[in-house]
Design a protein around this motif. Structure first.
Motif, short mmCIF file in Angstrom:
data_model
loop_
_atom_site.label_atom_id
_atom_site.label_comp_id
_atom_site.label_asym_id
_atom_site.label_seq_id
_atom_site.Cartn_x
_atom_site.Cartn_y
_atom_site.Cartn_z
N ILE A 196 0.87 -1.18 0.00
CA ILE A 196 0.00 0.00 0.00
C ILE A 196 0.91 1.23 0.00
N PRO A 197 0.72 2.15 -0.93
CA PRO A 197 1.66 3.28 -1.07
C PRO A 197 1.38 4.42 -0.09
N PHE A 198 1.41 4.12 1.21
CA PHE A 198 1.22 5.17 2.20
C PHE A 198 2.38 6.16 2.12
N SER A 199 2.06 7.44 2.30
CA SER A 199 3.07 8.49 2.37
C SER A 199 2.46 9.65 3.14
N MET A 200 3.27 10.64 3.47
CA MET A 200 2.77 11.81 4.20
C MET A 200 1.59 12.41 3.43
N GLY A 201 0.44 12.53 4.09
CA GLY A 201 -0.76 13.09 3.46
C GLY A 201 -1.51 12.10 2.59
N ASN A 202 -1.03 10.86 2.50
CA ASN A 202 -1.67 9.84 1.67
C ASN A 202 -1.83 8.57 2.52
N THR A 203 -2.81 8.62 3.44
CA THR A 203 -2.98 7.53 4.40
C THR A 203 -4.42 7.01 4.44
N ILE A 204 -5.22 7.37 3.45
CA ILE A 204 -6.64 6.98 3.45
C ILE A 204 -6.88 5.85 2.46
N VAL A 205 -7.60 4.83 2.93
CA VAL A 205 -8.05 3.73 2.08
C VAL A 205 -9.57 3.78 2.10
N SER A 206 -10.19 3.79 0.93
CA SER A 206 -11.65 3.79 0.82
C SER A 206 -12.13 2.37 0.55
N VAL A 207 -13.21 2.00 1.22
CA VAL A 207 -13.80 0.67 1.04
C VAL A 207 -15.30 0.85 0.88
N ARG A 208 -15.85 0.21 -0.13
CA ARG A 208 -17.29 0.24 -0.35
C ARG A 208 -17.88 -0.92 0.44
N VAL A 209 -18.79 -0.62 1.36
CA VAL A 209 -19.37 -1.66 2.23
C VAL A 209 -20.89 -1.60 2.23
N TRP A 210 -21.48 -2.73 2.56
CA TRP A 210 -22.92 -2.85 2.78
C TRP A 210 -23.06 -3.47 4.15
N SER A 211 -23.89 -2.86 4.97
CA SER A 211 -24.12 -3.37 6.32
C SER A 211 -25.62 -3.43 6.59
N PRO A 212 -26.06 -4.42 7.36
CA PRO A 212 -27.47 -4.47 7.72
C PRO A 212 -27.82 -3.42 8.78
N ASP A 213 -26.78 -2.83 9.40
CA ASP A 213 -27.02 -1.89 10.50
C ASP A 213 -26.19 -0.62 10.33
N ALA A 214 -26.78 0.51 10.69
CA ALA A 214 -26.04 1.77 10.76
C ALA A 214 -25.41 1.88 12.15
N GLY A 215 -24.33 2.63 12.23
CA GLY A 215 -23.72 2.91 13.52
C GLY A 215 -22.81 1.84 14.06
N ILE A 216 -22.36 0.92 13.21
CA ILE A 216 -21.44 -0.11 13.71
C ILE A 216 -20.01 0.23 13.29
N PRO A 217 -19.04 -0.14 14.13
CA PRO A 217 -17.64 0.11 13.78
C PRO A 217 -17.13 -0.96 12.82
N ILE A 218 -16.42 -0.50 11.82
CA ILE A 218 -15.70 -1.40 10.92
C ILE A 218 -14.23 -1.04 11.04
N ARG A 219 -13.43 -2.03 11.35
CA ARG A 219 -11.99 -1.79 11.52
C ARG A 219 -11.27 -2.31 10.29
N LEU A 220 -10.24 -1.59 9.89
CA LEU A 220 -9.38 -2.01 8.80
C LEU A 220 -7.96 -2.04 9.33
#
Length: 146
Positions: A54-78
């Motif tokens: 993963i090409p992490f660098s200063m200012g480039n530390t975000i990974v986007s993931v498209r998710v579907w959940s049956p519930d709102a308000g739950i934590p998803i850890r990456l």
């Protein structure tokens, strides 16, 4: 061709299925069983890691993931880690905001989850694992599909 090897642990199991909202897409359906651990998850790479780190660098530390959940308000850890040394890792969380719909969550690894290591840009991170409803076991939440 990209290798999307998935490995489940802690009581998760996945299958590859057509997207229930758009059959033209293929998705990984991850199920957290009613006997799943609080840390049940799914690794998104081969045991030898991703094809490229993963090409992490200063200012480039975000990974986007498209998710579907049956519930709102739950934590998803990456979690990003070095496949050769699982003690080299960084974890972050995002919270679902909708139920029964797809949404794109952004995981900012410069904002590590409490009690986990901070990102070290000198490290190699070439393995990802995702944990749906992190911190809640299957007995409490019941069987859930993500």
């Amino acid at each position: 061709m990209v290798d999307y090897t998935l490995t489940d642990f802690g009581g998760n199991f996945h299958i590859i299925v057509p997207d229930p909202t758009n059959a033209a897409n293929t998705v990984a359906e991850v199920n957290k069983d009613s006997t799943a651990q609080t840390w049940a998850g799914t690794t998104i790479s081969t045991p030898a890691g991703l094809a490229s780190a993963i090409p992490f660098s200063m200012g480039n530390t975000i990974v986007s993931v498209r998710v579907w959940s049956p519930d709102a308000g739950i934590p998803i850890r990456l979690k990003a880690e070095d496949h050769t040394d699982p003690t080299i890792s960084v974890e972050t969380e995002a919270t679902t905001t909708v139920a029964g719909q797809w949404e794109t969550l952004e995981f900012d690894f410069s904002n590590e989850a409490p009690g986990t290591a901070a990102i070290n840009l000198a490290n190699t991170y070439d393995m990802l694992s995702i944990f749906f409803n992190f911190g809640t076991d299957g007995a409490t939440a019941g069987f859930k599909t993500y």
